[in-house]
Design a protein around this motif. Structure first.
Motif, PDB file in Angstrom:
ATOM      1  N   LEU A 143       3.053  10.467  -6.627  1.00  0.00           N
ATOM      2  CA  LEU A 143       4.107  11.044  -7.468  1.00  0.00           C
ATOM      3  C   LEU A 143       3.758  11.027  -8.951  1.00  0.00           C
ATOM      4  CD1 LEU A 143       7.239   9.522  -5.685  1.00  0.00           C
ATOM      5  CD2 LEU A 143       6.406  11.866  -5.552  1.00  0.00           C
ATOM      6  N   VAL A 144       2.942  10.045  -9.380  1.00  0.00           N
ATOM      7  CA  VAL A 144       2.722   9.878 -10.823  1.00  0.00           C
ATOM      8  C   VAL A 144       1.282  10.159 -11.219  1.00  0.00           C
ATOM      9  CG1 VAL A 144       2.921   8.285 -12.760  1.00  0.00           C
ATOM     10  CG2 VAL A 144       4.537   8.116 -10.844  1.00  0.00           C
ATOM     11  N   VAL A 145       0.349   9.482 -10.563  1.00  0.00           N
ATOM     12  CA  VAL A 145      -1.032   9.481 -11.055  1.00  0.00           C
ATOM     13  C   VAL A 145      -1.718  10.825 -10.829  1.00  0.00           C
ATOM     14  CG1 VAL A 145      -3.286   8.370 -10.825  1.00  0.00           C
ATOM     15  CG2 VAL A 145      -1.200   7.007 -10.667  1.00  0.00           C
ATOM     16  N   THR A 146      -1.558  11.393  -9.621  1.00  0.00           N
ATOM     17  CA  THR A 146      -2.282  12.634  -9.329  1.00  0.00           C
ATOM     18  C   THR A 146      -1.646  13.811 -10.070  1.00  0.00           C
ATOM     19  OG1 THR A 146      -0.876  12.882  -7.384  1.00  0.00           O
ATOM     20  CG2 THR A 146      -3.066  11.958  -7.039  1.00  0.00           C
ATOM     21  N   PRO A 147      -2.477  14.766 -10.467  1.00  0.00           N
ATOM     22  CA  PRO A 147      -1.945  15.941 -11.178  1.00  0.00           C
ATOM     23  C   PRO A 147      -1.318  16.936 -10.201  1.00  0.00           C
ATOM     24  CG  PRO A 147      -4.299  16.176 -10.878  1.00  0.00           C
ATOM     25  CD  PRO A 147      -3.935  14.831 -10.304  1.00  0.00           C
ATOM     26  N   ALA A 148      -0.518  17.841 -10.748  1.00  0.00           N
ATOM     27  CA  ALA A 148       0.005  18.933  -9.923  1.00  0.00           C
ATOM     28  C   ALA A 148      -1.126  19.911  -9.642  1.00  0.00           C
ATOM     29  CB  ALA A 148       1.151  19.629 -10.633  1.00  0.00           C
ATOM     30  N   ASP A 149      -1.056  20.563  -8.514  1.00  0.00           N
ATOM     31  CA  ASP A 149      -2.097  21.515  -8.135  1.00  0.00           C
ATOM     32  C   ASP A 149      -1.920  22.821  -8.903  1.00  0.00           C
ATOM     33  OD1 ASP A 149      -4.256  22.124  -6.010  1.00  0.00           O
ATOM     34  OD2 ASP A 149      -2.909  23.839  -5.889  1.00  0.00           O
ATOM     35  N   VAL A 193       3.141   5.691  -5.979  1.00  0.00           N
ATOM     36  CA  VAL A 193       2.742   5.826  -7.386  1.00  0.00           C
ATOM     37  C   VAL A 193       1.627   6.858  -7.517  1.00  0.00           C
ATOM     38  CG1 VAL A 193       1.728   4.616  -9.344  1.00  0.00           C
ATOM     39  CG2 VAL A 193       3.465   3.483  -7.941  1.00  0.00           C
ATOM     40  N   LEU A 194       0.630   6.738  -6.635  1.00  0.00           N
ATOM     41  CA  LEU A 194      -0.501   7.679  -6.668  1.00  0.00           C
ATOM     42  C   LEU A 194      -0.011   9.108  -6.468  1.00  0.00           C
ATOM     43  CD1 LEU A 194      -3.352   6.054  -4.513  1.00  0.00           C
ATOM     44  CD2 LEU A 194      -3.523   6.795  -6.895  1.00  0.00           C
ATOM     45  N   SER A 250       0.831  -1.209   0.000  1.00  0.00           N
ATOM     46  CA  SER A 250       0.000   0.000   0.000  1.00  0.00           C
ATOM     47  C   SER A 250       0.864   1.257   0.000  1.00  0.00           C
ATOM     48  CB  SER A 250      -0.955  -0.006   1.196  1.00  0.00           C
ATOM     49  OG  SER A 250      -0.218  -0.061   2.384  1.00  0.00           O
ATOM     50  N   ILE A 251       2.035   1.194   0.630  1.00  0.00           N
ATOM     51  CA  ILE A 251       2.927   2.353   0.582  1.00  0.00           C
ATOM     52  C   ILE A 251       3.486   2.536  -0.839  1.00  0.00           C
ATOM     53  CG2 ILE A 251       5.168   3.233   1.388  1.00  0.00           C
ATOM     54  CD1 ILE A 251       4.503   2.198   4.146  1.00  0.00           C
ATOM     55  N   GLN A 265      -0.459  25.239  -5.835  1.00  0.00           N
ATOM     56  CA  GLN A 265       0.700  24.732  -5.103  1.00  0.00           C
ATOM     57  C   GLN A 265       1.647  23.922  -5.990  1.00  0.00           C
ATOM     58  OE1 GLN A 265      -0.857  22.479  -1.807  1.00  0.00           O
ATOM     59  NE2 GLN A 265      -2.358  24.042  -1.322  1.00  0.00           N
ATOM     60  N   ARG A 266       1.215  23.655  -7.228  1.00  0.00           N
ATOM     61  CA  ARG A 266       1.993  22.821  -8.155  1.00  0.00           C
ATOM     62  C   ARG A 266       2.439  21.510  -7.508  1.00  0.00           C
ATOM     63  NH1 ARG A 266       5.564  27.441 -10.935  1.00  0.00           N
ATOM     64  NH2 ARG A 266       5.291  28.338  -8.876  1.00  0.00           N
ATOM     65  N   ASN A 267       3.699  21.119  -7.708  1.00  0.00           N
ATOM     66  CA  ASN A 267       4.102  19.804  -7.200  1.00  0.00           C
ATOM     67  C   ASN A 267       4.182  19.758  -5.680  1.00  0.00           C
ATOM     68  OD1 ASN A 267       4.274  18.197  -9.498  1.00  0.00           O
ATOM     69  ND2 ASN A 267       6.203  19.170 -10.094  1.00  0.00           N
ATOM     70  N   GLY A 268       4.188  20.925  -5.053  1.00  0.00           N
ATOM     71  CA  GLY A 268       4.236  20.967  -3.593  1.00  0.00           C
ATOM     72  C   GLY A 268       3.071  20.237  -2.946  1.00  0.00           C
ATOM     73  N   VAL A 269       1.964  20.158  -3.682  1.00  0.00           N
ATOM     74  CA  VAL A 269       0.768  19.521  -3.125  1.00  0.00           C
ATOM     75  C   VAL A 269       1.022  18.054  -2.816  1.00  0.00           C
ATOM     76  CG1 VAL A 269      -0.285  18.729  -5.287  1.00  0.00           C
ATOM     77  CG2 VAL A 269      -1.736  19.446  -3.381  1.00  0.00           C
ATOM     78  N   ARG A 270       2.001  17.469  -3.481  1.00  0.00           N
ATOM     79  CA  ARG A 270       2.250  16.028  -3.286  1.00  0.00           C
ATOM     80  C   ARG A 270       2.715  15.729  -1.859  1.00  0.00           C
ATOM     81  NH1 ARG A 270       1.805  14.259  -8.415  1.00  0.00           N
ATOM     82  NH2 ARG A 270       2.421  15.716 -10.047  1.00  0.00           N
TER      83      ARG A 270
END
Lengths: 251, 230
Positions: free
Chosen positions: A39-45, A36-37, A30-31, A48-53
């Protein structure tokens, strides 16, 4: 004293069972999926852009930290309540606090990194941040109290009382710090401002971190039980030896 | 003996020991004075306006630091010659013991804070403006002193029997006294007229500190027996 755990095995001194091994594999998987979810699948905000991750780690870790401290509080109360008094509760409280401290540390580190990206500062004197930092220090103190020594019931009672004080104190600290200063942005999850995929990633983070929590808790609590048993056994052996010496001296 | 009779006697005993040994007067008060002067150095210029603005907070920070020293003293008195064990063997109720030590400590804190307020007025050019402000300040000192004494006795008792207690006490106690530090500082600011907050808000902060004091003293009286029973 040192009431034996439902020991995983009496012959092999391990803390793993088939259940915890399965749980461990599920945790790792699950980790991996969370990575993957997030860093890869979700879009940038948009803002906040990539900071949202960072949120996919930050939010679950703070929730789990709260959960861990609630478990510590409940287990401590269970120890203090005469009918449910058992050193198992004490060990659960201690193990949960250790994991909680770990999660708060993750929360503080990820939070300050996110703050640097979004607010331009690692730290702001906002109520929630300040309370979280104090929470961290409070439970470090709790763990220090656990390390004071003495017999196991002594340790259990002392640390259970400190855990109870923490339960009473933390709302007061939060309230006073809140009145002192507040500028944290409102929690955005409850308002539904986050897109579905991002929300799912946070949700998945909670699932993964919960599995990790349970896995760590089971192992840690069993290690503690073994430590207690070793101490008791050492004490018993020393007693037997001293008695034998006394008998030899008498004859 | 009732809890209160025990408490009165314990408090009287502690204050008598203090009156004869003069540890507060000869050591703690000078220490807190040095702390106040060091604050002025840390804040760069004693002549600028910054020390004046933060003077209320400095008073309470110096109080909290001095409290750490005082608690160690208060429990060293009981630990030496096994006095604490003797009290327990004599069947002294833990609640009475807790309340007595709290009262003794609160009285000493009161004396300390009066000196610190005067020092703040002298060193940092603050002033208590009017009778209403003086009343607020007096109530703040009493209420916050009680809260700090309660928390201090509770955690002091916890750490009293343990090795490594001297280093553990600050870690345990300082996060807990945050509400007192904030509340007492705000109401002292109101009394000094430096923080831009009104008297009404100052009283609201005193009420918060009062709630804290009630919790600390009540909780301490309940839990002290279990902490000592070792």
């Amino acid at each position: 004293m040192g009431r034996a755990m439902p020991a995983p095995s009496t012959t092999r001194n391990v803390t793993g069972t088939r259940f915890t091994r399965g749980l461990g594999i599920a945790t790792l998987a699950s980790i991996g999926l969370l990575a993957v979810l997030g860093l890869v699948v979700t879009p940038a905000d948009a803002v906040q852009r990539n900071g949202v991750r960072i949120m996919y780690v930050h939010v679950p870790s703070v929730w789990l930290a709260y959960l861990a401290f609630v478990v510590t509080g409940v287990a401590s109360a269970a120890y203090l309540w005469p009918r449910t008094r058992s050193l198992t509760w004490d060990r659960i409280a201690g193990a949960s606090a250790e994991i909680g401290v770990l999660y708060v540390a993750i929360t503080l580190v990820t939070g300050s990194l996110w703050g640097r990206l979004s607010w331009g500062r690692y730290w702001v004197w906002d109520a929630r941040l300040t309370t979280t930092a104090l929470l961290f220090v409070t439970y470090l103190g709790y763990l220090a109290v656990r390390g004071l020594g003495g017999t196991h019931p002594q340790r259990a009672r002392r640390s259970a009382l400190v855990a109870m004080f923490a339960v009473v104190e933390i709302p007061l600290v939060h309230f006073s710090v809140q009145r002192w200063n507040t500028l944290h942005q409102e929690e955005s999850i409850a308002k539904g401002e986050i897109n579905g995929l991002m929300l799912f990633a946070i949700f998945w983070g909670v699932v993964a971190f919960t599995l990790l929590y349970v896995w760590l808790l089971l192992h840690r609590q069993r290690v503690m039980a073994m430590e207690d048993a070793v101490e008791d056994r050492g004490l018993d052996r020393a007693l037997v030896e001293r008695r034998a010496e006394a008998l030899v001296g008498r004859t | 003996m009732s809890v209160w009779a025990v408490a009165r006697r314990i408090a009287a005993k502690d204050l008598r020991i203090e009156a004869r040994s003069r540890v507060l007067v000869n050591q703690v008060l000078p220490f807190s004075g040095v702390v106040m002067v060091l604050f002025a150095f840390a804040l760069d210029k004693a002549s600028s306006d910054i020390p004046r603005q933060v003077a209320p907070g400095l008073v309470w920070l110096a109080t909290v630091f001095s409290l750490l020293v005082m608690i160690q003293r208060v429990f060293a008195v009981e630990r030496d010659d096994g006095a604490l064990d003797a009290l327990r063997v004599a069947g002294v109720t833990p609640a009475g013991l807790f309340l007595g030590k709290t009262i003794g400590l609160a009285v000493q804190l009161l004396a300390l804070d009066l000196v610190l307020v005067v020092l703040a007025v002298i060193l940092f050019d603050t002033a208590v403006a009017g009778l209403a402000a003086a009343g607020l300040l007096a109530v703040t000192v009493v209420v916050a002193g009680t809260a700090l004494a309660g928390v201090g006795t509770l955690y002091g008792g916890l750490a009293a029997g343990a090795k490594g207690r001297d280093t553990l006490l600050p870690l345990l106690m300082l996060p807990v006294v945050v509400p007192v530090l904030i509340g007492a500082t705000r109401s002292t600011e109101a009394a000094f007229g430096t923080g831009g907050i009104g008297m009404t808000e100052g009283w609201a902060w005193v009420a918060l500190v009062g709630a804290f004091a009630a919790l600390a003293v009540g909780g301490g009286a309940l839990a002290f027996g279990a902490l000592l029973e070792e």
